[in-house]
Design a protein around this motif. Sequence first.
Motif, PDB file in Angstrom:
ATOM      1  N   SER A   2       0.830  -1.211   0.000  1.00  0.00           N
ATOM      2  CA  SER A   2       0.000   0.000   0.000  1.00  0.00           C
ATOM      3  C   SER A   2       0.859   1.254   0.000  1.00  0.00           C
ATOM      4  CB  SER A   2      -0.898   0.004   1.245  1.00  0.00           C
ATOM      5  OG  SER A   2      -1.575   1.249   1.331  1.00  0.00           O
ATOM      6  N   THR A   3       0.421   2.248  -0.769  1.00  0.00           N
ATOM      7  CA  THR A   3       1.129   3.524  -0.772  1.00  0.00           C
ATOM      8  C   THR A   3       0.394   4.542   0.093  1.00  0.00           C
ATOM      9  OG1 THR A   3      -0.033   4.078  -2.818  1.00  0.00           O
ATOM     10  CG2 THR A   3       2.198   3.190  -3.031  1.00  0.00           C
ATOM     11  N   ILE A   4      -0.607   4.080   0.823  1.00  0.00           N
ATOM     12  CA  ILE A   4      -1.367   4.982   1.699  1.00  0.00           C
ATOM     13  C   ILE A   4      -0.667   5.114   3.044  1.00  0.00           C
ATOM     14  CG2 ILE A   4      -3.553   5.288   2.943  1.00  0.00           C
ATOM     15  CD1 ILE A   4      -4.929   3.992   0.519  1.00  0.00           C
ATOM     16  N   LYS A   5      -0.468   6.365   3.445  1.00  0.00           N
ATOM     17  CA  LYS A   5       0.147   6.639   4.742  1.00  0.00           C
ATOM     18  C   LYS A   5      -0.813   7.469   5.588  1.00  0.00           C
ATOM     19  CE  LYS A   5       5.152   6.596   3.692  1.00  0.00           C
ATOM     20  NZ  LYS A   5       5.708   5.813   4.804  1.00  0.00           N
ATOM     21  N   ALA A   6      -0.677   7.308   6.904  1.00  0.00           N
ATOM     22  CA  ALA A   6      -1.461   8.104   7.841  1.00  0.00           C
ATOM     23  C   ALA A   6      -0.600   9.238   8.374  1.00  0.00           C
ATOM     24  CB  ALA A   6      -1.943   7.228   8.992  1.00  0.00           C
ATOM     25  N   GLY A   7      -1.270  10.315   8.770  1.00  0.00           N
ATOM     26  CA  GLY A   7      -0.549  11.431   9.365  1.00  0.00           C
ATOM     27  C   GLY A   7      -1.365  12.052  10.473  1.00  0.00           C
ATOM     28  N   SER A   8      -0.688  12.834  11.314  1.00  0.00           N
ATOM     29  CA  SER A   8      -1.380  13.480  12.427  1.00  0.00           C
ATOM     30  C   SER A   8      -0.527  14.630  12.952  1.00  0.00           C
ATOM     31  CB  SER A   8      -1.650  12.472  13.552  1.00  0.00           C
ATOM     32  OG  SER A   8      -0.434  11.875  13.968  1.00  0.00           O
ATOM     33  N   CYS A   9      -1.185  15.479  13.733  1.00  0.00           N
ATOM     34  CA  CYS A   9      -0.467  16.591  14.363  1.00  0.00           C
ATOM     35  C   CYS A   9       0.246  16.103  15.625  1.00  0.00           C
ATOM     36  CB  CYS A   9      -1.452  17.716  14.698  1.00  0.00           C
ATOM     37  SG  CYS A   9      -2.698  17.203  15.891  1.00  0.00           S
ATOM     38  N   LEU A  10       0.935  17.007  16.279  1.00  0.00           N
ATOM     39  CA  LEU A  10       1.697  16.643  17.478  1.00  0.00           C
ATOM     40  C   LEU A  10       0.819  16.058  18.572  1.00  0.00           C
ATOM     41  CD1 LEU A  10       4.379  16.692  19.086  1.00  0.00           C
ATOM     42  CD2 LEU A  10       3.882  19.071  19.649  1.00  0.00           C
ATOM     43  N   CYS A  11      -0.374  16.642  18.784  1.00  0.00           N
ATOM     44  CA  CYS A  11      -1.235  16.160  19.883  1.00  0.00           C
ATOM     45  C   CYS A  11      -2.134  15.003  19.451  1.00  0.00           C
ATOM     46  CB  CYS A  11      -2.062  17.307  20.462  1.00  0.00           C
ATOM     47  SG  CYS A  11      -3.496  17.787  19.471  1.00  0.00           S
ATOM     48  N   GLY A  12      -2.203  14.730  18.149  1.00  0.00           N
ATOM     49  CA  GLY A  12      -2.993  13.597  17.668  1.00  0.00           C
ATOM     50  C   GLY A  12      -4.442  13.916  17.350  1.00  0.00           C
ATOM     51  N   HIS A  13      -4.857  15.176  17.565  1.00  0.00           N
ATOM     52  CA  HIS A  13      -6.254  15.544  17.300  1.00  0.00           C
ATOM     53  C   HIS A  13      -6.560  15.504  15.801  1.00  0.00           C
ATOM     54  CE1 HIS A  13     -10.080  17.658  17.639  1.00  0.00           C
ATOM     55  NE2 HIS A  13      -9.659  18.512  16.718  1.00  0.00           N
ATOM     56  N   VAL A  14      -5.698  16.126  15.013  1.00  0.00           N
ATOM     57  CA  VAL A  14      -5.896  16.175  13.562  1.00  0.00           C
ATOM     58  C   VAL A  14      -5.306  14.910  12.949  1.00  0.00           C
ATOM     59  CG1 VAL A  14      -5.239  17.385  11.438  1.00  0.00           C
ATOM     60  CG2 VAL A  14      -5.831  18.691  13.501  1.00  0.00           C
ATOM     61  N   VAL A  56      -9.799  13.749  10.723  1.00  0.00           N
ATOM     62  CA  VAL A  56     -10.259  14.842  11.589  1.00  0.00           C
ATOM     63  C   VAL A  56      -9.594  16.130  11.082  1.00  0.00           C
ATOM     64  CG1 VAL A  56     -10.363  15.769  13.932  1.00  0.00           C
ATOM     65  CG2 VAL A  56     -10.471  13.292  13.564  1.00  0.00           C
ATOM     66  N   GLU A  57     -10.403  17.062  10.563  1.00  0.00           N
ATOM     67  CA  GLU A  57      -9.883  18.301   9.977  1.00  0.00           C
ATOM     68  C   GLU A  57      -9.380  19.267  11.035  1.00  0.00           C
ATOM     69  OE1 GLU A  57     -11.900  20.747   6.980  1.00  0.00           O
ATOM     70  OE2 GLU A  57     -13.083  18.956   6.502  1.00  0.00           O
ATOM     71  N   PRO A  58      -8.333  20.010  10.726  1.00  0.00           N
ATOM     72  CA  PRO A  58      -7.885  21.053  11.664  1.00  0.00           C
ATOM     73  C   PRO A  58      -8.835  22.244  11.643  1.00  0.00           C
ATOM     74  CG  PRO A  58      -6.535  21.084   9.683  1.00  0.00           C
ATOM     75  CD  PRO A  58      -7.513  19.957   9.509  1.00  0.00           C
ATOM     76  N   GLU A  59      -9.034  22.876  12.798  1.00  0.00           N
ATOM     77  CA  GLU A  59      -9.914  24.056  12.867  1.00  0.00           C
ATOM     78  C   GLU A  59      -9.178  25.333  12.497  1.00  0.00           C
ATOM     79  OE1 GLU A  59      -9.710  21.969  15.653  1.00  0.00           O
ATOM     80  OE2 GLU A  59     -11.707  21.038  15.729  1.00  0.00           O
ATOM     81  N   ARG A  71      -3.491  25.627   7.090  1.00  0.00           N
ATOM     82  CA  ARG A  71      -4.311  25.089   8.172  1.00  0.00           C
ATOM     83  C   ARG A  71      -3.412  24.525   9.264  1.00  0.00           C
ATOM     84  NH1 ARG A  71      -9.905  22.334   6.579  1.00  0.00           N
ATOM     85  NH2 ARG A  71      -9.552  22.179   4.344  1.00  0.00           N
ATOM     86  N   PHE A  72      -3.871  24.668  10.506  1.00  0.00           N
ATOM     87  CA  PHE A  72      -3.070  24.194  11.636  1.00  0.00           C
ATOM     88  C   PHE A  72      -3.985  23.661  12.732  1.00  0.00           C
ATOM     89  CE2 PHE A  72      -4.062  27.821  14.371  1.00  0.00           C
ATOM     90  CZ  PHE A  72      -4.425  28.801  13.443  1.00  0.00           C
ATOM     91  N   CYS A  73      -3.434  22.839  13.595  1.00  0.00           N
ATOM     92  CA  CYS A  73      -4.191  22.308  14.734  1.00  0.00           C
ATOM     93  C   CYS A  73      -4.292  23.395  15.801  1.00  0.00           C
ATOM     94  CB  CYS A  73      -3.512  21.073  15.306  1.00  0.00           C
ATOM     95  SG  CYS A  73      -4.358  20.455  16.783  1.00  0.00           S
TER      96      CYS A  73
END
Length: 134
Positions: A2-14, A56-59, A71-73
């Motif tokens: 798979s070439t699909i990767k996951a990503g997230s912000c430092l706190c894990g919310h986004v 989960v989109e950043p606000e 955009r940022f968390c």
Amino acid sequence: MSTIKAGSCLCGHVRYEIDMAGSRTGNCHCRDCQKNGGGPFMTFTTPKPGKFKWIVEPEGRAQASDFAMRRFCTHCGTPMTWEHLSKDDMAVSTGTLDDPSGVEIIYEIYTKSRWPVIPPMPGVDQFRESNGWE
Ligand SMILES: [Zn+2]
Ligand SMILES: [Zn+2]
């Protein structure tokens, strides 16, 4: 594989998913990225159209220029994306990938404001300003 990767912000919310197939990753040395990232440059990955989706989109949204936003968390401040306001053109902060192994950096842009102590990456296309992509 798979070439699909996951990503997230430092706190894990986004959280997001990106299909890395056909994507392009490069370093941006522009003054905006130095300010926004807090370092000499930021690294961004531009996916093929439709190959990025928020879980989960950043606000947080900040006007980045006349034609783009960043955009940022709002919980931890992690810069997540640079996005064109009127066309399907965006890039995600590559450092937010949960597993950045295997990512290849193929260009450097806005090298005119590169820090003198950061040498050009060997074998990587160099552009004084935009390369017409970002
Ligand atoms: Zn966060
Ligand atoms: Zn930049």
